[in-house]
Write an enzyme that holds these catalytic residues in place. Structure first.
Site, PDB file in Angstrom:
ATOM      1  N   LYS A  21     -29.529 -12.072  -3.218  1.00 17.94           N
ATOM      2  CA  LYS A  21     -28.082 -12.331  -3.124  1.00 17.94           C
ATOM      3  C   LYS A  21     -27.484 -11.533  -1.961  1.00 17.94           C
ATOM      4  CE  LYS A  21     -25.183 -10.084  -6.015  1.00 17.94           C
ATOM      5  NZ  LYS A  21     -24.191  -9.309  -5.258  1.00 17.94           N
ATOM      6  N   ASN A  22     -27.858 -10.253  -1.873  1.00 14.27           N
ATOM      7  CA  ASN A  22     -27.203  -9.363  -0.903  1.00 14.27           C
ATOM      8  C   ASN A  22     -27.762  -9.487   0.504  1.00 14.27           C
ATOM      9  OD1 ASN A  22     -25.495  -8.600  -2.880  1.00 14.27           O
ATOM     10  ND2 ASN A  22     -26.495  -6.647  -3.305  1.00 14.27           N
ATOM     11  N   CYS A 116     -16.672  -6.464  -8.879  1.00 12.00           N
ATOM     12  CA  CYS A 116     -17.035  -5.593 -10.013  1.00 12.00           C
ATOM     13  C   CYS A 116     -16.239  -4.279  -9.972  1.00 12.00           C
ATOM     14  CB  CYS A 116     -18.521  -5.238  -9.949  1.00 12.00           C
ATOM     15  SG  CYS A 116     -19.587  -6.617 -10.270  1.00 12.00           S
ATOM     16  N   ARG A 121     -14.296   1.847  -4.173  1.00 15.12           N
ATOM     17  CA  ARG A 121     -15.193   1.412  -3.084  1.00 15.12           C
ATOM     18  C   ARG A 121     -14.370   1.337  -1.803  1.00 15.12           C
ATOM     19  NH1 ARG A 121     -18.378  -3.535  -5.633  1.00 15.12           N
ATOM     20  NH2 ARG A 121     -19.871  -3.140  -3.971  1.00 15.12           N
ATOM     21  N   ASP A 304     -28.335  -0.342  -7.771  1.00 17.07           N
ATOM     22  CA  ASP A 304     -28.267  -1.578  -8.566  1.00 17.07           C
ATOM     23  C   ASP A 304     -29.340  -1.623  -9.647  1.00 17.07           C
ATOM     24  OD1 ASP A 304     -27.216  -3.688  -5.758  1.00 17.07           O
ATOM     25  OD2 ASP A 304     -26.147  -2.255  -7.004  1.00 17.07           O
ATOM     26  N   ARG A 397     -23.212 -14.957 -12.320  1.00 13.80           N
ATOM     27  CA  ARG A 397     -22.643 -14.909 -10.966  1.00 13.80           C
ATOM     28  C   ARG A 397     -23.713 -14.505  -9.951  1.00 13.80           C
ATOM     29  NH1 ARG A 397     -19.220  -9.960  -9.651  1.00 13.80           N
ATOM     30  NH2 ARG A 397     -20.567  -9.914  -7.830  1.00 13.80           N
TER      31      ARG A 397
HETATM   32  C1  EPZ Z   1     -23.421  -3.100  -1.312  1.00 10.68           C
HETATM   33  O1  EPZ Z   1     -22.069  -2.821  -1.621  1.00 10.68           O
HETATM   34  C2  EPZ Z   1     -23.901  -4.108  -2.349  1.00 10.68           C
HETATM   35  N1  EPZ Z   1     -23.121  -5.338  -2.225  1.00 10.68           N
HETATM   36  C3  EPZ Z   1     -23.777  -3.515  -3.749  1.00 10.68           C
HETATM   37  O2  EPZ Z   1     -24.320  -4.461  -4.675  1.00 10.68           O
HETATM   38  C4  EPZ Z   1     -24.619  -2.244  -3.809  1.00 10.68           C
HETATM   39  O3  EPZ Z   1     -24.458  -1.639  -5.074  1.00 10.68           O
HETATM   40  C5  EPZ Z   1     -24.185  -1.271  -2.695  1.00 10.68           C
HETATM   41  O4  EPZ Z   1     -24.235  -1.920  -1.412  1.00 10.68           O
HETATM   42  C6  EPZ Z   1     -25.094  -0.054  -2.622  1.00 10.68           C
HETATM   43  O5  EPZ Z   1     -26.406  -0.450  -2.373  1.00 10.68           O
HETATM   44  C7  EPZ Z   1     -23.452  -6.222  -1.252  1.00 10.68           C
HETATM   45  O6  EPZ Z   1     -24.357  -5.999  -0.470  1.00 10.68           O
HETATM   46  C8  EPZ Z   1     -22.649  -7.474  -1.195  1.00 10.68           C
HETATM   47  P1  EPZ Z   1     -21.654   0.769  -0.037  1.00 10.68           P
HETATM   48  P2  EPZ Z   1     -21.140  -1.954  -0.606  1.00 10.68           P
HETATM   49  O7  EPZ Z   1     -20.549   0.703   0.929  1.00 10.68           O
HETATM   50  O8  EPZ Z   1     -21.549  -2.185   0.803  1.00 10.68           O
HETATM   51  C9  EPZ Z   1     -20.999   5.254  -1.921  1.00 10.68           C
HETATM   52  C10 EPZ Z   1     -24.270  -5.981  -6.482  1.00 10.68           C
HETATM   53  O9  EPZ Z   1     -24.150  -6.002  -7.703  1.00 10.68           O
HETATM   54  N2  EPZ Z   1     -21.880   5.759  -0.866  1.00 10.68           N
HETATM   55  O10 EPZ Z   1     -23.061   0.837   0.466  1.00 10.68           O
HETATM   56  O11 EPZ Z   1     -19.735  -2.178  -0.988  1.00 10.68           O
HETATM   57  C11 EPZ Z   1     -19.750   4.559  -1.401  1.00 10.68           C
HETATM   58  O12 EPZ Z   1     -18.657   5.448  -1.310  1.00 10.68           O
HETATM   59  C12 EPZ Z   1     -23.417  -5.040  -5.634  1.00 10.68           C
HETATM   60  O13 EPZ Z   1     -25.067  -6.726  -5.855  1.00 10.68           O
HETATM   61  C13 EPZ Z   1     -22.109   7.122  -0.791  1.00 10.68           C
HETATM   62  O14 EPZ Z   1     -21.546   7.874  -1.577  1.00 10.68           O
HETATM   63  O15 EPZ Z   1     -21.566  -0.495  -1.030  1.00 10.68           O
HETATM   64  C14 EPZ Z   1     -19.493   3.516  -2.467  1.00 10.68           C
HETATM   65  O16 EPZ Z   1     -18.759   4.073  -3.530  1.00 10.68           O
HETATM   66  C15 EPZ Z   1     -22.711  -4.019  -6.488  1.00 10.68           C
HETATM   67  N3  EPZ Z   1     -22.941   7.603   0.166  1.00 10.68           N
HETATM   68  C16 EPZ Z   1     -20.901   3.169  -2.972  1.00 10.68           C
HETATM   69  O17 EPZ Z   1     -21.740   4.257  -2.601  1.00 10.68           O
HETATM   70  C17 EPZ Z   1     -23.581   6.783   1.053  1.00 10.68           C
HETATM   71  O18 EPZ Z   1     -24.330   7.290   1.916  1.00 10.68           O
HETATM   72  C18 EPZ Z   1     -21.471   1.899  -2.396  1.00 10.68           C
HETATM   73  O19 EPZ Z   1     -21.387   2.012  -1.012  1.00 10.68           O
HETATM   74  C19 EPZ Z   1     -23.350   5.395   0.970  1.00 10.68           C
HETATM   75  C20 EPZ Z   1     -22.507   4.904  -0.006  1.00 10.68           C
END
Ligand code: EPZ
Length: 418
Positions: A21-22, A116, A121, A304, A397
């Site tokens: 998906k991602n 979600c 975020r 995840d 989803r």
């Molecule tokens: C992507 O979300 C994915 N979504 C998410 O999957 C996944 O959980 C996430 O990456 C993390 O792997 C898609 O790819 C569409 P982030 P994204 O910006 O880009 C913190 C699913 O169910 N963080 O990488 O929005 C950051 O602050 C979804 O498929 C750190 O703290 O996520 C945020 O709160 C859910 N340190 C969270 O992690 C870091 O070095 C996710 O950040 C990097 C991030």
């Protein structure tokens, strides 16, 4: 929608992992970078994908499913207008149009995205990085207005190794004047798949798979044919289902090297499974031992899979620390597990201690986010008695035909459209 599960059945047989998906979501957004036809294979047929395809259709693009998992896209006739409110509200991944809209149209307005509820975020990482390429961002009454007079290459240090921020900067940089160096880039397999796709379009990107990506701007990109990588999160979810259920599951369409740390950690904990180039087969195993499970950016354990490890921990001898170093809002599933009989203590928004093994008993529970919902299905399958999962639409989803695929290996699970 509800999933009704009669637990305790031994599972046995073959399960096929769908396309990631991602990976599919950013690659669909990236097709806007060319006017030529793009053919994408192994695309999962899930509502998140349909949402992004509908945004392309709303621009006037030609989009058609030309096979069970093949979609053909031609954006030649795409004209600008902002992604619609409903799509953005329903799917946070709509933010993946920031980069490709800026590259093609030099502007995009988007309301605060939905998706979600798993913690704060922030989009700061996206906007901070895009500003280095010459993008102006204004926030007015809940809408982000981004625009530029032409993107120019720059050195970009991401405030955190954000997956979608890395993907947005990549898409914005491919046409930027000059060189863009992205430091502290995310390098998850789906980020790597996007880079591969962009390279096949003709983008000049070096460093794929590392945390520093270098992009030399080009003037035009052409179409291509691309097969989406298998979904590592699905593979890990089915693997831990087979381990927890003590069944013999063969998981097909896997790229094991995309989940090295997950496999190593499970082996160290005592799980027994065989790994080939494209499959993982679980079989009966000895006693599993508790461990520290820390979710981190790739190549660490994916956040995840954090809730899936949490369910497995209820069946393991000892006390497991589950530590999600990324999200602070992804422990909601723990209270549902406790209601099913688990022995768990939430230490803080990032950490929980789970002591096992404890039998789980069927309950009526909720799915908090897409991935926790999949974890709760596993909990229901290993519990004794009936489990009813409410809000199950959040799971379908992101997991294509999850009920049928589980029924095919012996699970007693039904979907009830409430
Ligand atoms: C992507 O979300 C994915 N979504 C998410 O999957 C996944 O959980 C996430 O990456 C993390 O792997 C898609 O790819 C569409 P982030 P994204 O910006 O880009 C913190 C699913 O169910 N963080 O990488 O929005 C950051 O602050 C979804 O498929 C750190 O703290 O996520 C945020 O709160 C859910 N340190 C969270 O992690 C870091 O070095 C996710 O950040 C990097 C991030």
């Amino acid at each position: 929608m509800q999933f009704i599960i009669e637990g305790g059945k031994k599972l046995n047989g073959d399960i096929w992992v769908s396309g990631a998906k991602n990976a599919a979501l950013p690659i669909i957004a990236a097709t806007l970078l060319t006017d030529d036809e793009c053919i994408l294979d192994n695309v999962p047929r899930i509502s998140d994908v349909e949402t992004l395809l509908n945004i392309l259709k709303s621009l006037g693009s030609a989009v058609a499913w030309t096979g069970e998992h093949q979609v053909t896209i031609c954006n030649r006739n795409a004209t600008f207008h902002n992604p619609d409110y409903q799509s953005v509200k329903s799917l946070r991944a709509s933010i993946l149009f920031f980069g490709s809209f800026l590259a093609r149209f030099h502007t995009i307005d988007m309301i605060e995205p939905g998706g979600c509820i798993i913690g704060n975020r922030p989009l700061d990482t996206h906007f901070h990085a895009l500003s280095k390429l010459g993008v102006r961002m204004e926030k007015k009454n809940g809408t982000y207005a981004l625009s530029s007079d032409g993107l120019r290459g720059a050195e970009v240090v991401l405030l955190e190794a954000s997956v979608t921020a890395t993907e947005n900067i990549l898409m914005a940089a491919v046409y930027a004047q000059g060189v863009t160096v992205i430091k502290n880039a995310a390098c998850e397999p789906h980020v790597q798949d996007l880079v591969t796709f962009l390279q096949k379009l003709g983008a000049d990107i070096a460093g794929n798979g590392t945390t520093t990506l270098t992009v030399h701007g080009v003037s035009v990109l052409h179409g291509t044919v691309h097969t989406i990588i298998p979904d590592t999160i699905e593979a890990g979810t089915f693997l831990m289902l087979g381990i927890a259920n003590k069944g013999k599951l063969r998981i097909n369409n896997v790229i094991p090297e995309h989940m090295d740390v997950v496999l190593e950690k499970l082996k160290m904990m005592g799980a027994k499974f065989d790994v080939s180039d494209t499959t993982i087969t679980t079989h009966s195993h000895g006693i599993m031992r508790a461990a520290k499970i820390d979710a981190r950016p790739y190549p660490g354990i994916p956040t995840d899979l954090q809730s899936v490890f949490g369910v497995l921990a209820t069946q393991i001898q000892g006390t497991t620390l589950i530590w999600d170093t990324l999200f602070e809002g992804r422990m909601g599933y723990v209270q549902e597990l406790v209601r099913m009989g688990a022995n768990a203590v939430i230490c803080d928004p990032h950490r929980v201690l789970i002591t096992g093994p404890t039998p789980l008993y069927g309950q009526e529970i909720r799915s908090f986010d897409l991935r926790a919902g999949a974890a709760m299905i596993i909990a229901g399958l290993i519990a004794s008695g009936r489990t009813v999962i409410n809000g199950a639409e959040i799971v379908s989803r992101g997991y294509e035909r999850i009920v049928e695929r589980l029924q095919a290996v012996g699970a007693d699970i039904q979907q009830k459209d409430s």
